[in-house]
Motif scaffolding. Sequence first.
Motif, short mmCIF file in Angstrom:
data_model
loop_
_atom_site.label_atom_id
_atom_site.label_comp_id
_atom_site.label_asym_id
_atom_site.label_seq_id
_atom_site.Cartn_x
_atom_site.Cartn_y
_atom_site.Cartn_z
N LYS A 41 0.83 -1.21 0.00
CA LYS A 41 0.00 0.00 0.00
C LYS A 41 0.87 1.26 0.00
O LYS A 41 0.56 2.24 -0.68
N PHE A 42 1.94 1.21 0.78
CA PHE A 42 2.81 2.39 0.82
C PHE A 42 3.53 2.58 -0.51
O PHE A 42 3.72 3.71 -0.97
N LYS A 43 3.88 1.49 -1.16
CA LYS A 43 4.51 1.56 -2.48
C LYS A 43 3.55 2.21 -3.48
O LYS A 43 3.95 3.05 -4.28
N ASP A 44 2.28 1.80 -3.45
CA ASP A 44 1.27 2.40 -4.34
C ASP A 44 1.13 3.89 -4.08
O ASP A 44 1.03 4.69 -5.02
N TYR A 45 1.14 4.25 -2.79
CA TYR A 45 1.06 5.67 -2.42
C TYR A 45 2.26 6.44 -2.97
O TYR A 45 2.09 7.52 -3.56
N VAL A 46 3.46 5.92 -2.79
CA VAL A 46 4.67 6.61 -3.25
C VAL A 46 4.66 6.77 -4.76
O VAL A 46 5.01 7.85 -5.29
N GLU A 47 4.25 5.75 -5.48
CA GLU A 47 4.19 5.83 -6.94
C GLU A 47 3.20 6.90 -7.39
O GLU A 47 3.47 7.66 -8.33
N GLU A 48 2.07 6.95 -6.73
CA GLU A 48 1.07 7.97 -7.07
C GLU A 48 1.58 9.36 -6.74
O GLU A 48 1.47 10.30 -7.54
N LYS A 49 2.18 9.50 -5.58
CA LYS A 49 2.72 10.80 -5.17
C LYS A 49 3.81 11.26 -6.13
O LYS A 49 3.88 12.44 -6.49
#
Length: 415
Positions: free
Chosen positions: A317-325
């Motif tokens: 989930k944090f990886k998805d967040y970082v990619e989106e950010k």
Amino acid sequence: MKSSMVAKHARWPKENDIIFNLSERAQVAEKTIGKKNVINATIGALMDDEGQLISMKSVYDQLKSLQNNEIAAYASIAGQDDYKEAVKKVCFQGNDPKGYIRVVASPGGSGAIKLAMWNYTNFGDVILTSDWYWSPYGIIGEEAGRSVANFKLFNEEGKFNIESFKEKFKEIIDKQGSIFTIINSPGHNPTGYSLSDDEWDEMLNYAKEIAKDKSKKIIFFVDVAYIDFVKDDIASRKFFKKFGELPENILTIVGFSMSKGYTAYGMRMGAAIGISSNEDIADEFYYSLMHSCRANWSNCNRGAMEVLSHLAENKEKFKDYVEEKNKYKNMLESRAKSFVKGAKEVNLDILPYRDGFFISIPCENPKEVCEELTKENLYLVPLKMGLRFAVCAVSKEKCMKAPKIIKDVIENLSQ
């Protein structure tokens, strides 16, 4: 004298916030002549090219996946334990300073400032920050009976003015015996300046010299509201280690916010992070601020805490967040480069920009310039010494076009 019922300390001029007022005017113009014909650079939030507020899917999918009771329940006064751990994890990202670290939840970064200022300054104290600064620092201080003094942020070479900092720092601490200094970096609001490691070293080395007098009390409040939109997530956080193993009469308080980095502006969630080489002082920080929480808002947004906790503990989930950010970070960087390039082409004087949501333009009579710019359907924010342009809210195309409009208006008014 006009009739009044309010207490003496609560009598303030009847005026609306100038930023929100100009933003409302810009929105009226957009409805009247169309968004494509208006440049609204007043908004301190991330907007897409069509002028719609960006809300990260990774964040709001997590919010919507929570059970009702995870959102509805009261939170602990100082914040849920897993939230406090998540704050340290996402804020420092492996760059934890050596020492005793305590976290107290707050409603946004503003709440962290309020908590820190109330508990670490006395009535009548002068607070130190730069001459280009976020105006609510002064408002929060004024509400509590404190005032703001300024050092010059930039020297003639456009770098951090360490000499001016030292001069004002010494003047205040010699008079008060203690000092509360606000440093907004990286991605300073309103200039977009970020202190280099060398500049941090110069500042902290000077503070350590002053701290040799054990009767002096030094508090640094480091406002990192924009840190998640600095180019390199890890490199931008290395300076946190500098706050480890400082003399015990130097306390560092980091103001963390979910507003910008998680597009959670309205959820009002943040934290004050205390860092000390002395365990008693760290514990004192925790319990003093927790008392203020109870006295002001009791506890914070449980749902927002759960969102950060879930994102921080789940690698995918944090990886998805970082990619989106990162996608939005690239967009912001592209916009800022366009504005800087446009300013260079028309010889518009701007302050040194490194990171963040804003770029500032020094000028005389900023309110007059700002008002004149509205006639060109360009809306930005007047400051004491210039103008603030929100690259976070303006498309790349408009960022390229805006400098010439600003330059022309400034020149016309100076004739």
